[in-house]
Enzyme design. Structure first.
Site, PDB file in Angstrom:
ATOM      1  N   GLU A  21      -9.678  -0.664  11.921  1.00  0.00           N
ATOM      2  CA  GLU A  21     -10.322  -1.942  11.024  1.00  0.00           C
ATOM      3  C   GLU A  21      -9.916  -3.368  11.513  1.00  0.00           C
ATOM      4  O   GLU A  21     -10.824  -4.419  11.223  1.00  0.00           O
ATOM      5  CB  GLU A  21      -9.864  -1.631   9.512  1.00  0.00           C
ATOM      6  CG  GLU A  21      -8.221  -1.897   9.314  1.00  0.00           C
ATOM      7  CD  GLU A  21      -7.855  -1.792   8.239  1.00  0.00           C
ATOM      8  OE1 GLU A  21      -8.618  -1.560   7.083  1.00  0.00           O
ATOM      9  OE2 GLU A  21      -6.438  -1.676   8.036  1.00  0.00           O
ATOM     10  N   ARG A  25       1.019  -5.262  -4.882  1.00  0.00           N
ATOM     11  CA  ARG A  25       1.184  -6.189  -3.821  1.00  0.00           C
ATOM     12  C   ARG A  25       1.616  -7.552  -4.457  1.00  0.00           C
ATOM     13  O   ARG A  25       1.075  -8.507  -4.287  1.00  0.00           O
ATOM     14  CB  ARG A  25      -0.135  -6.510  -2.991  1.00  0.00           C
ATOM     15  CG  ARG A  25      -0.427  -5.295  -2.225  1.00  0.00           C
ATOM     16  CD  ARG A  25      -1.486  -5.540  -1.343  1.00  0.00           C
ATOM     17  NE  ARG A  25      -1.909  -4.435  -0.631  1.00  0.00           N
ATOM     18  CZ  ARG A  25      -1.560  -3.744   0.559  1.00  0.00           C
ATOM     19  NH1 ARG A  25      -0.365  -4.354   1.268  1.00  0.00           N
ATOM     20  NH2 ARG A  25      -2.196  -2.763   1.003  1.00  0.00           N
ATOM     21  N   GLN A  43      -6.716   8.266   4.403  1.00  0.00           N
ATOM     22  CA  GLN A  43      -5.818   8.187   5.136  1.00  0.00           C
ATOM     23  C   GLN A  43      -4.403   8.089   4.573  1.00  0.00           C
ATOM     24  O   GLN A  43      -3.301   8.403   4.909  1.00  0.00           O
ATOM     25  CB  GLN A  43      -5.756   7.138   6.398  1.00  0.00           C
ATOM     26  CG  GLN A  43      -6.913   7.409   7.251  1.00  0.00           C
ATOM     27  CD  GLN A  43      -7.437   6.265   8.044  1.00  0.00           C
ATOM     28  OE1 GLN A  43      -7.093   5.770   8.906  1.00  0.00           O
ATOM     29  NE2 GLN A  43      -8.163   5.426   7.257  1.00  0.00           N
ATOM     30  N   THR A 100       4.911   1.650   6.261  1.00  0.00           N
ATOM     31  CA  THR A 100       3.451   1.379   6.252  1.00  0.00           C
ATOM     32  C   THR A 100       2.751   2.591   7.112  1.00  0.00           C
ATOM     33  O   THR A 100       3.373   2.853   8.222  1.00  0.00           O
ATOM     34  CB  THR A 100       3.337   0.148   7.017  1.00  0.00           C
ATOM     35  OG1 THR A 100       1.912   0.113   7.416  1.00  0.00           O
ATOM     36  CG2 THR A 100       4.083  -0.028   8.410  1.00  0.00           C
ATOM     37  N   ASP A 124       3.443  -0.259  12.133  1.00  0.00           N
ATOM     38  CA  ASP A 124       3.660  -1.800  13.000  1.00  0.00           C
ATOM     39  C   ASP A 124       4.974  -2.396  12.704  1.00  0.00           C
ATOM     40  O   ASP A 124       4.930  -3.699  13.031  1.00  0.00           O
ATOM     41  CB  ASP A 124       2.601  -2.345  12.697  1.00  0.00           C
ATOM     42  CG  ASP A 124       1.970  -3.099  11.553  1.00  0.00           C
ATOM     43  OD1 ASP A 124       2.886  -2.502  10.482  1.00  0.00           O
ATOM     44  OD2 ASP A 124       1.134  -3.577  11.176  1.00  0.00           O
ATOM     45  N   ASP A 166       5.958  -5.234   5.450  1.00  0.00           N
ATOM     46  CA  ASP A 166       6.657  -6.646   6.074  1.00  0.00           C
ATOM     47  C   ASP A 166       6.555  -7.691   4.839  1.00  0.00           C
ATOM     48  O   ASP A 166       7.302  -8.498   4.556  1.00  0.00           O
ATOM     49  CB  ASP A 166       5.964  -7.265   7.332  1.00  0.00           C
ATOM     50  CG  ASP A 166       4.592  -6.775   7.442  1.00  0.00           C
ATOM     51  OD1 ASP A 166       3.807  -6.621   6.511  1.00  0.00           O
ATOM     52  OD2 ASP A 166       4.085  -7.350   8.407  1.00  0.00           O
ATOM     53  N   GLY A 213      -5.313   0.104  10.443  1.00  0.00           N
ATOM     54  CA  GLY A 213      -4.739  -0.406  11.113  1.00  0.00           C
ATOM     55  C   GLY A 213      -5.191  -1.942  11.484  1.00  0.00           C
ATOM     56  O   GLY A 213      -6.181  -2.460  11.925  1.00  0.00           O
ATOM     57  N   ARG A 214      -4.384  -2.898  10.604  1.00  0.00           N
ATOM     58  CA  ARG A 214      -4.928  -4.423  10.424  1.00  0.00           C
ATOM     59  C   ARG A 214      -4.570  -5.181  11.726  1.00  0.00           C
ATOM     60  O   ARG A 214      -5.265  -5.793  12.134  1.00  0.00           O
ATOM     61  CB  ARG A 214      -3.961  -5.131   9.240  1.00  0.00           C
ATOM     62  CG  ARG A 214      -4.320  -4.565   8.001  1.00  0.00           C
ATOM     63  CD  ARG A 214      -3.676  -5.344   7.067  1.00  0.00           C
ATOM     64  NE  ARG A 214      -4.272  -6.793   7.119  1.00  0.00           N
ATOM     65  CZ  ARG A 214      -5.393  -6.991   6.294  1.00  0.00           C
ATOM     66  NH1 ARG A 214      -5.889  -6.177   5.597  1.00  0.00           N
ATOM     67  NH2 ARG A 214      -5.702  -8.274   6.265  1.00  0.00           N
ATOM     68  N   ASP A 234       0.401   2.005   8.995  1.00  0.00           N
ATOM     69  CA  ASP A 234       0.024   1.368  10.317  1.00  0.00           C
ATOM     70  C   ASP A 234       1.099   1.364  11.328  1.00  0.00           C
ATOM     71  O   ASP A 234       0.605   1.170  12.404  1.00  0.00           O
ATOM     72  CB  ASP A 234      -0.087  -0.207   9.926  1.00  0.00           C
ATOM     73  CG  ASP A 234      -1.492  -0.526   9.017  1.00  0.00           C
ATOM     74  OD1 ASP A 234      -2.157   0.664   8.496  1.00  0.00           O
ATOM     75  OD2 ASP A 234      -1.831  -1.459   8.727  1.00  0.00           O
ATOM     76  N   GLY A 292       0.877  -1.142   0.104  1.00  0.00           N
ATOM     77  CA  GLY A 292      -0.113   0.025  -0.075  1.00  0.00           C
ATOM     78  C   GLY A 292       0.686   1.259  -0.122  1.00  0.00           C
ATOM     79  O   GLY A 292       1.943   1.302   0.802  1.00  0.00           O
TER      80      GLY A 292
END
Ligand code: F6P
Length: 345
Positions: free
Chosen positions: A222, A72, A275, A125, A129, A103, A170-171, A127, A10
């Site tokens: 999410e 991806r 976002q 990312t 993370d 990752d 945010g997976r 996210d 992403g």
């Protein structure tokens, strides 16, 4: 050296800042030449690239998205993928590869570096993370966008005496929900690291109504699990080549539960890809450029299989293996912040 860059997974604001800085230092300081493969690993497999020069990258650090586009694509799943990558890099006389990605992308970078492809990574990312790095670029922008949205949600929720649930990205980790929820004064903040207690959520909202505030704002990541329902997956969407289902709809499902349990009129809004769009914040432009400068230094130091990371105020590097071994998730320190700011119910 002849260096190739690519952006996978992403997109996020700040990718162009990384590219800009790596190319600028590479050319001016080391006398490098650059190409950029288009559409992530797909561009390597397809031998599809553009030259990257001082002129073609001029000013891109200010822009969102990625001038190299993204996909991806999982090289490990493509029959003969590794051989094809090696062949294309040889054909283009590439001495080193810099892969910008999360990752999934970095699992491919690691695989390639273990198979003789000189490559390094830059963590990406929104996210936030990725293990081993204190912050990824793009996260600050995402938090700013989400916070601005939450600010706006307050006034309309207040006008209509409603509860509004805001779904953010945010997976596996709730960094965006945590930071935007705290910054935006949300009454309830829900993160994937913690089980959702619907009764507690409803009690927090009832507290508002009992204390003269007839509205509520809930921020939910999410990737949260709803009691009995688990994660809410977009069933119509395909699983990507890294095996991830598309998460979407927890805000709506939660809004229904809240309305049923409290009787308060409840709406939901999913901030989705807003976002990830638009220009990076000043912080992300600076952070992205610092990552880019470090990445080109890593190339010249032959730090294959390593990834640039932010530790405190310093940009340094760790092995990709370490960075992708686990996700960096919120822990008790952050849960305490959420709990300490909540109403006492
Ligand atoms: O890059 C991470 C992320 O933004 C996740 O938070 C989200 O679940 C996912 O990407 C969405 O991916 P896509 O853009 O492929 O729908």
């Amino acid at each position: 050296m002849r260096v190739a860059l690519l952006t996978g997974g992403g997109d996020c604001p700040g990718l162009n800042a990384v590219i800009y800085a790596a190319v600028r230092k590479g050319i001016n300081h080391y006398g490098d030449e650059f190409i950029g493969f288009l559409n992530g690993w797909r561009g390597v497999l397809d031998n599809n690239f553009i030259p990257l020069t001082l002129e073609s990258t001029d000013g891109i650090q200010l822009r969102g998205g990625t001038i190299l586009h993204s996909s991806r694509t999982n090289v490990k799943k493509v029959p003969g993928g590794i051989e094809k990558v090696q062949e294309v890099l040889k054909l283009n006389k590439i001495d080193a590869l810099i892969a910008l990605g999360g990752d999934d992308t970095q699992s491919v970078t690691l695989f390639l570096s273990e198979n003789g492809v000189p490559s390094v990574g830059v963590p990406k990312t929104i996210d936030n993370d990725i293990s081993g790095t204190d912050q990824t670029f793009g996260f600050d922008t995402a938090v700013m966008i989400a916070t601005e949205a939450i600010d706006r949600i307050h006034t309309t929720a207040d006008s209509h005496n409603r509860v509004i649930v805001v779904e953010v990205m945010g997976r596996d980790a709730g960094w965006i929900a945590y930071a935007s929820g705290v910054a935006g004064g949300a009454h309830v903040i829900l993160v994937p690291e913690q089980e959702i207690d619907i009764d507690h959520v409803c009690n927090l909202l009832k507290y508002n109504y009992d204390h003269g505030k007839h509205y509520g704002v809930v921020v939910v990541a999410e990737g949260c699990h709803l009691p009995e329902k688990g994660q809410i997956i977009d069933e119509g969407a395909k699983v990507d080549s890294f095996g991830h289902a598309r998460l979407s709809g927890i805000g709506e499902a939660l809004a229904e539960m809240i309305e049923k349990n409290t009787g308060f009129e409840t709406r939901s809004v999913n901030l989705g890809h807003t976002q990830r769009g638009g220009v990076p914040t000043a912080y992300d432009r600076v952070l992205g450029q610092r990552y880019g400068l470090h990445a080109i230094d890593m190339v010249h130091e032959g730090k294959w299989g390593r990834i640039a990371v932010l530790k405190g105020l310093d940009i340094t590097d760790i092995t990709i293996k370490e960075a992708i071994a686990t996700n960096r998730r919120l822990d008790q320190r952050f849960f305490d912040v959420i709990e300490d700011l909540e109403a006492k119910v």
